[in-house]
Scaffold this motif. Structure first.
Motif, PDB file in Angstrom:
ATOM      1  N   LEU A  15       7.862   7.804  44.436  1.00 50.46           N
ATOM      2  CA  LEU A  15       8.649   9.029  44.406  1.00 50.46           C
ATOM      3  C   LEU A  15       9.508   9.157  43.162  1.00 50.46           C
ATOM      4  N   THR A  16       9.866   8.016  42.552  1.00 49.21           N
ATOM      5  CA  THR A  16      10.766   8.065  41.405  1.00 49.21           C
ATOM      6  C   THR A  16      10.045   7.970  40.058  1.00 49.21           C
ATOM      7  N   ASP A  17       8.740   7.730  40.066  1.00 49.52           N
ATOM      8  CA  ASP A  17       7.979   7.620  38.825  1.00 49.52           C
ATOM      9  C   ASP A  17       7.371   8.979  38.483  1.00 49.52           C
ATOM     10  N   GLY A  18       7.937   9.633  37.476  1.00 49.79           N
ATOM     11  CA  GLY A  18       7.463  10.955  37.101  1.00 49.79           C
ATOM     12  C   GLY A  18       6.031  10.960  36.596  1.00 49.79           C
ATOM     13  N   ARG A  19       5.589   9.826  36.033  1.00 50.61           N
ATOM     14  CA  ARG A  19       4.218   9.770  35.528  1.00 50.61           C
ATOM     15  C   ARG A  19       3.205   9.872  36.662  1.00 50.61           C
ATOM     16  N   VAL A  20       3.531   9.256  37.802  1.00 50.14           N
ATOM     17  CA  VAL A  20       2.642   9.355  38.964  1.00 50.14           C
ATOM     18  C   VAL A  20       2.590  10.796  39.450  1.00 50.14           C
ATOM     19  N   ALA A  21       3.751  11.435  39.526  1.00 55.87           N
ATOM     20  CA  ALA A  21       3.792  12.832  39.979  1.00 55.87           C
ATOM     21  C   ALA A  21       3.026  13.755  39.036  1.00 55.87           C
ATOM     22  N   LEU A  22       3.093  13.471  37.738  1.00 56.90           N
ATOM     23  CA  LEU A  22       2.421  14.337  36.771  1.00 56.90           C
ATOM     24  C   LEU A  22       0.900  14.251  36.869  1.00 56.90           C
ATOM     25  N   MET A  23       0.376  13.188  37.474  1.00 56.99           N
ATOM     26  CA  MET A  23      -1.072  13.100  37.641  1.00 56.99           C
ATOM     27  C   MET A  23      -1.588  14.151  38.623  1.00 56.99           C
ATOM     28  N   LEU A  24      -0.706  14.690  39.484  1.00 60.13           N
ATOM     29  CA  LEU A  24      -1.142  15.754  40.406  1.00 60.13           C
ATOM     30  C   LEU A  24      -1.573  17.016  39.654  1.00 60.13           C
ATOM     31  N   GLY A 140      -7.107   8.803  28.707  1.00 58.85           N
ATOM     32  CA  GLY A 140      -6.433   8.079  27.637  1.00 58.85           C
ATOM     33  C   GLY A 140      -4.925   8.098  27.796  1.00 58.85           C
ATOM     34  N   TRP A 141      -4.377   9.256  28.154  1.00 60.90           N
ATOM     35  CA  TRP A 141      -2.926   9.357  28.374  1.00 60.90           C
ATOM     36  C   TRP A 141      -2.491   8.451  29.521  1.00 60.90           C
ATOM     37  N   ARG A 142      -3.271   8.460  30.628  1.00 64.30           N
ATOM     38  CA  ARG A 142      -2.938   7.635  31.796  1.00 64.30           C
ATOM     39  C   ARG A 142      -2.883   6.163  31.430  1.00 64.30           C
ATOM     40  N   ILE A 143      -3.863   5.701  30.655  1.00 68.84           N
ATOM     41  CA  ILE A 143      -3.905   4.294  30.268  1.00 68.84           C
ATOM     42  C   ILE A 143      -2.762   3.953  29.309  1.00 68.84           C
ATOM     43  N   ASP A 144      -2.399   4.885  28.437  1.00 70.90           N
ATOM     44  CA  ASP A 144      -1.363   4.631  27.433  1.00 70.90           C
ATOM     45  C   ASP A 144       0.047   4.569  28.005  1.00 70.90           C
ATOM     46  N   VAL A 145       0.338   5.422  29.001  1.00 76.27           N
ATOM     47  CA  VAL A 145       1.736   5.570  29.403  1.00 76.27           C
ATOM     48  C   VAL A 145       2.153   4.673  30.554  1.00 76.27           C
ATOM     49  N   ALA A 146       1.201   4.006  31.219  1.00 78.96           N
ATOM     50  CA  ALA A 146       1.569   3.216  32.390  1.00 78.96           C
ATOM     51  C   ALA A 146       0.977   1.826  32.316  1.00 78.96           C
ATOM     52  N   ALA A 147       1.712   0.858  32.832  1.00 77.91           N
ATOM     53  CA  ALA A 147       1.247  -0.519  32.877  1.00 77.91           C
ATOM     54  C   ALA A 147       0.116  -0.659  33.898  1.00 77.91           C
ATOM     55  N   THR A 148      -0.565  -1.800  33.847  1.00 76.03           N
ATOM     56  CA  THR A 148      -1.757  -2.013  34.664  1.00 76.03           C
ATOM     57  C   THR A 148      -1.498  -1.833  36.148  1.00 76.03           C
ATOM     58  N   GLU A 149      -0.379  -2.385  36.636  1.00 73.81           N
ATOM     59  CA  GLU A 149      -0.144  -2.322  38.076  1.00 73.81           C
ATOM     60  C   GLU A 149       0.156  -0.909  38.571  1.00 73.81           C
ATOM     61  N   ARG A 150       0.418   0.022  37.656  1.00 73.03           N
ATOM     62  CA  ARG A 150       0.658   1.413  38.049  1.00 73.03           C
ATOM     63  C   ARG A 150      -0.624   2.240  38.061  1.00 73.03           C
ATOM     64  N   GLN A 151      -1.694   1.716  37.487  1.00 72.66           N
ATOM     65  CA  GLN A 151      -2.886   2.528  37.309  1.00 72.66           C
ATOM     66  C   GLN A 151      -3.523   2.947  38.635  1.00 72.66           C
ATOM     67  N   SER A 157      -2.991   9.559  42.724  1.00 70.00           N
ATOM     68  CA  SER A 157      -2.343  10.858  42.555  1.00 70.00           C
ATOM     69  C   SER A 157      -3.274  11.845  41.866  1.00 70.00           C
ATOM     70  N   TYR A 158      -4.007  11.355  40.871  1.00 70.68           N
ATOM     71  CA  TYR A 158      -4.981  12.179  40.157  1.00 70.68           C
ATOM     72  C   TYR A 158      -6.059  12.684  41.112  1.00 70.68           C
ATOM     73  N   GLN A 159      -6.576  11.789  41.969  1.00 70.76           N
ATOM     74  CA  GLN A 159      -7.634  12.167  42.905  1.00 70.76           C
ATOM     75  C   GLN A 159      -7.152  13.218  43.898  1.00 70.76           C
ATOM     76  N   LEU A 160      -5.903  13.110  44.333  1.00 71.69           N
ATOM     77  CA  LEU A 160      -5.365  14.111  45.252  1.00 71.69           C
ATOM     78  C   LEU A 160      -5.306  15.482  44.576  1.00 71.69           C
ATOM     79  N   GLY A 161      -4.774  15.515  43.336  1.00 76.60           N
ATOM     80  CA  GLY A 161      -4.741  16.778  42.603  1.00 76.60           C
ATOM     81  C   GLY A 161      -6.131  17.325  42.359  1.00 76.60           C
TER      82      GLY A 161
END
Length: 440
Positions: A15-24, A140-151, A157-161
């Motif tokens: 809920l607090t990681d904006g990068r996860v939310a932006l994948m929607l 490419g953006w997803r891989i660049d902005v987040a560490a491995t354990e966040r992928q 989140s991407y699949q839901l969107g």
């Protein structure tokens, strides 16, 4: 030696990681164009009187998704004029690809398949090319902005969107076409591309310094492939065969499913309600079931189950073709097919991600994801001719039989898959997490 347990992401992390939310919104923007140049477009073309053979051939426009690795290094290496200065390289390419998708959708809406089929095809090609480019940039953006354990959570989140977009491009477009017209449906879909553009504007800049030091374009394509062969050796051959054929039955069904529904006499409202609305939610359940199986059963068992059920689900379409316009059987067919597709999709994404190496993750993933769609697109293009010559039951039964070699290939790659999982776990323990704060 057993590895120490890894920390699991909590709901607070999500809920607090904006990068996860932006994948929607980014996932939504990636998913919206796909059906609009694939099964939704095939329904419009069939209703307009275009032959099934031509519809099958027109599905080849989606081959752009299978060849996106060819221009992925260009997207990595070069800036988009003006947009890159304002947004950065990754976001500049995102915005450009989203704008071009919107323009292509306007072109489809402006065309008439009965009198200007060339414009429909040209616009669909433009949408497919720009959409495939958007997929490369978002990955490419997803891989660049987040560490491995966040992928994993970023991908979920991407699949839901993505699947929410399938509801809009499937059920939504069919509803509008039923009660207004096809042109209005595609104009409405064009407006929804704003969702992705907003996501792009809010996305943080990726770490783009390394991109400026890339290899020459030719080497940037060759080196990732060479790395795969160095690490895997001859076992790479059955691995690539498994990836190439894994979703083949699903792609063929995607081309001919809507023409089958139309030919059986189902209304566009029935197709929207069952296939494009209810079915997408079943697919989401299947995707989460695949994710749960990955944690409980492991990668190899999930891959094996996904291969078996995804192929066998095409037998339901053959049964439906024989029985006729039975709504209960349509619901059963869509339920089995979409659950199996969602489950298999989770397994395949995890498998392909595990095959990449850190130095070439984005390009190798583009190569592998291009490969898995290629045979399905090629055979899907000829599926209409097969139906015209032999009928729907033979087509779907033949594609279901692909499950037999797929299961065999799963057993062939079993040892390598188990070893790959162990190596990834060991590297995850050794590499410290990289937070968003280190990405400028």
């Amino acid at each position: 030696m057993s590895a120490a347990p890894k920390r699991r992401l909590s709901f607070r992390d999500i809920l607090t990681d904006g990068r996860v939310a932006l994948m929607l919104p980014l996932g939504f923007s990636s998913g919206l164009p796909f059906l609009l140049v694939f099964s939704t477009l095939s329904a419009w073309l069939r209703e307009a009187g275009i032959s099934r053979t031509e519809i099958g051939m027109l599905s080849w426009v989606a081959l752009a998704y299978s060849f996106k690795f060819l221009w992925a290094p260009i997207v990595d290496r070069y800036d988009v004029p003006v947009l890159a200065r304002l947004l950065g390289r990754r976001r500049g390419w995102m915005a450009l690809s989203q704008i071009v998708v919107a323009l292509g959708l306007v072109g489809i809406a402006s065309s008439n398949p009965q009198t200007s089929l060339w414009l429909t095809v040209a616009s669909a090609l433009l949408v497919a090319f720009a959409s495939a480019t958007q997929d490369v940039v978002v990955d490419g953006w997803r891989i660049d902005v987040a560490a491995t354990e966040r992928q994993g959570m970023m991908a979920a989140s991407y699949q839901l969107g993505y699947r929410l977009a399938l509801i809009c491009a499937g059920a939504g477009a069919l509803y509008i076409a039923e009660f207004v017209n096809w042109r209005s449906a595609y104009i409405a879909m064009t407006a929804l591309m704003v969702v992705g553009i907003v996501g792009t504007l809010f996305a943080p800049r990726a770490d783009e310094g390394a991109a400026r030091e890339h290899l020459p374009i030719a080497d940037a394509i060759v080196e990732p492939v060479a790395d795969l062969f160095r690490r895997k050796g001859l076992i790479l051959v059955p691995i690539l065969a498994l990836i190439a054929c894994f979703r083949l039955p699903d792609f063929v069904a995607g081309v001919m499913a809507n023409p089958l529904y139309i030919d059986l006499g189902f209304s566009k409202a029935d197709i929207a309600n069952v296939s494009k609305l209810y079915g997408v939610w079943v697919g989401i359940i299947g995707a989460f079931a695949g994710g749960l199986a990955l944690t409980r059963l492991g990668l190899w068992w999930t891959l094996l189950i996904g291969a078996a059920i995804a192929a066998s689900s095409n037998l339901m379409f053959a049964w439906l073709a024989l029985e006729g316009a039975r709504l209960d059987l349509l619901i059963a067919t869509i339920s089995f097919d979409n659950f199996a597709a969602g489950f298999a999709g989770s397994a395949l994404i995890a498998y392909m991600s595990g095959l990449t190496s850190p130095g070439f993750a984005a390009t190798q993933y583009a190569l592998l994801s291009s490969l898995y769609a290629l045979p399905g697109k090629l055979i899907g293009g000829a599926s209409g001719a097969v139906v015209d010559a032999y009928g729907y039951p033979l087509l779907f039964t033949a594609t279901a039989s692909i499950g037999i070699p797929l299961v065999i290939l799963c057993f062939v790659v079993r040892r390598d898959t188990m070893q790959t999982v162990r190596e990834k776990d060991e590297k995850a323990e050794a590499v410290p997490a990289v937070g968003a704060g280190s990405r400028a």
